[in-house]
Design an enzyme around this catalytic site. Sequence first.
Site, short mmCIF file in Angstrom:
data_model
loop_
_atom_site.label_atom_id
_atom_site.label_comp_id
_atom_site.label_asym_id
_atom_site.label_seq_id
_atom_site.Cartn_x
_atom_site.Cartn_y
_atom_site.Cartn_z
N GLN A 1 1.46 -0.95 0.22
CA GLN A 1 0.16 -0.19 -0.25
C GLN A 1 1.15 1.34 0.48
O GLN A 1 0.47 2.08 -0.09
CB GLN A 1 -0.75 0.37 1.10
CG GLN A 1 -1.60 -0.97 1.08
CD GLN A 1 -2.98 -1.88 -0.25
OE1 GLN A 1 -3.20 -0.53 -0.21
NE2 GLN A 1 -2.32 -2.27 -0.98
N HIS B 1 1.82 3.38 -2.79
CA HIS B 1 -0.34 4.01 -3.66
C HIS B 1 0.85 5.83 -3.88
O HIS B 1 -0.22 6.24 -4.93
CB HIS B 1 -0.77 3.99 -2.72
CG HIS B 1 -2.24 3.22 -3.63
ND1 HIS B 1 -2.56 2.68 -4.58
CD2 HIS B 1 -2.14 1.45 -2.16
CE1 HIS B 1 -3.27 1.79 -4.82
NE2 HIS B 1 -3.36 0.70 -3.87
N GLU C 1 -7.43 2.44 7.11
CA GLU C 1 -9.07 1.17 6.23
C GLU C 1 -8.30 -0.58 6.00
O GLU C 1 -9.62 -1.33 5.85
CB GLU C 1 -8.10 1.87 4.85
CG GLU C 1 -8.78 1.87 3.53
CD GLU C 1 -8.16 2.17 2.71
OE1 GLU C 1 -8.68 2.09 1.17
OE2 GLU C 1 -6.79 3.10 2.35
N HIS C 2 -7.23 -0.41 6.34
CA HIS C 2 -7.17 -2.49 5.78
C HIS C 2 -6.50 -2.42 7.14
O HIS C 2 -5.76 -2.30 7.37
CB HIS C 2 -6.08 -2.29 4.37
CG HIS C 2 -6.49 -2.05 3.39
ND1 HIS C 2 -6.11 -0.42 2.51
CD2 HIS C 2 -7.38 -2.03 2.52
CE1 HIS C 2 -6.72 0.06 1.53
NE2 HIS C 2 -7.39 -0.94 1.04
N ASP D 1 -8.22 -5.52 -2.90
CA ASP D 1 -8.41 -4.85 -4.01
C ASP D 1 -8.67 -4.95 -5.19
O ASP D 1 -9.05 -3.90 -6.28
CB ASP D 1 -6.70 -4.19 -3.62
CG ASP D 1 -6.20 -2.74 -2.26
OD1 ASP D 1 -7.23 -2.64 -2.27
OD2 ASP D 1 -5.50 -2.39 -2.56
N HIS E 1 -49.33 20.54 15.48
CA HIS E 1 -49.30 19.94 15.42
C HIS E 1 -50.38 18.94 16.16
O HIS E 1 -50.69 17.93 15.43
CB HIS E 1 -47.78 19.61 15.51
CG HIS E 1 -46.33 19.03 15.49
ND1 HIS E 1 -45.82 20.84 15.01
CD2 HIS E 1 -45.44 18.96 15.33
CE1 HIS E 1 -44.85 20.41 14.32
NE2 HIS E 1 -45.19 19.18 14.10
#
Length: 426
Positions: A250, A253, A318-319, A352, A411
């Site tokens: 990762q 990226h 995230e992961h 992924d 109401h």
Amino acid sequence: MVKYFKKGVKTPEKINSNQQVKKTVEEILSQIEKGGDHALRTISRSLDSWSPDNFRLSDLQIAEIIEEVPIGTRKDILFAQEQVRNFAIKQRSTILDLEVETLPGVFLGHKNIPVEDVGCYIPGGRHPMVASSHMSIVTAKVAGVKRVIAFTPPINGAIPKATVCAMHFAGADEIYIAGGVQALAAMAFGTESIKAVDMIAGPGNAYVAEAKRQLFGIVGIDLFAGPTEILVIADDTADAEMVACDLLSQAEHGPTSAAVLITTSEKLAQETVSEIERQLKLLSTAEVAKIAWKDNGQIIIVNSDQEAVIEANSLAYEHVQILTKDPHFYLDNLTNYGALFLGPETNVTFGDKVIGTNHILPTMKAARYTGGLWVGKFLKNCTFQRCVPAASAMIGEYAVRLCELEGFAAHEAQAALRVKRYGHLL
């Protein structure tokens, strides 16, 4: 007791960077909102050296592009999409409409109604993110979205053909070649040639994530999916080669990608640092991964699995890859994560690219309050109610008193009218 074996970049640097991102995004969104197609073209030319006659690809262009994609690549794309579609269909089957009689003559229920217009952003940048086509477009179509448009940026001034192929196979109704914040703005605000959408989905870099944050409310968003994050939790049963490999998967990226190891083994921590240095010498994307690891990499040593859970839930990454002797302990105890990868036999890359779970996942601690993209994100859970006359009068009597308690006269009158009309049936 927690020990930081390695820390990442200093917080003030991140704050300064975030402030610049926010300002840049504000400026681009404002330009597109005011300037429409002309602004989109100007910004695209400036940032991507891209200014075609039409940002939308025609059916003929799409057909020609697909023909240029190797057959083997097409088959791989279709295989991956079938896995994503199959899992999404199974998920959709668990989401049921409801109608129930809660009291005699009182019927309550809900319907799950698909969003009508969705815009999917398929990132490009350094690499064509082909798999993001499956994750957003396929999932939206399984949910029942009528119109799905999709944007992806040019890469080095050229159309990313495999990505376009995937977008088409996934079921995109309109395909546009434009990237970044300007693409999200065009989908949200609409332009002279692009009909605005109701919701935007898809991952991206820090600018894309910030654009989604600023656009939320003008359109719906799936979740905040910014620069990728990976957390590896490992004990003395794990080996440094796999830990380092998983972290770097990762980190490549981008320079803002975060990679963290939580371990109960100081020996593994030491070996992982050495192994990352070794693998970086062999990795073709090392130039990026090295910066990400230097600036955003961390190694945290803990005393127990229980302490690892506390630290992992605080990070809310995230992961989360589990490389321990009892992976299911973490399945049972972790609560804040985007996706969990249990044991050495699976990994983030499977998720992924191909295995079928969705890779559009929460980042920046959003996992504290949301999961990843799934068919449910494209469905609006809308309630309804109906009463038989006698039940209307009975509920009305309670409503009259409760409205009087709060001082809402109109109401109260609304409820009292039902008591007046149907009270003789009680």
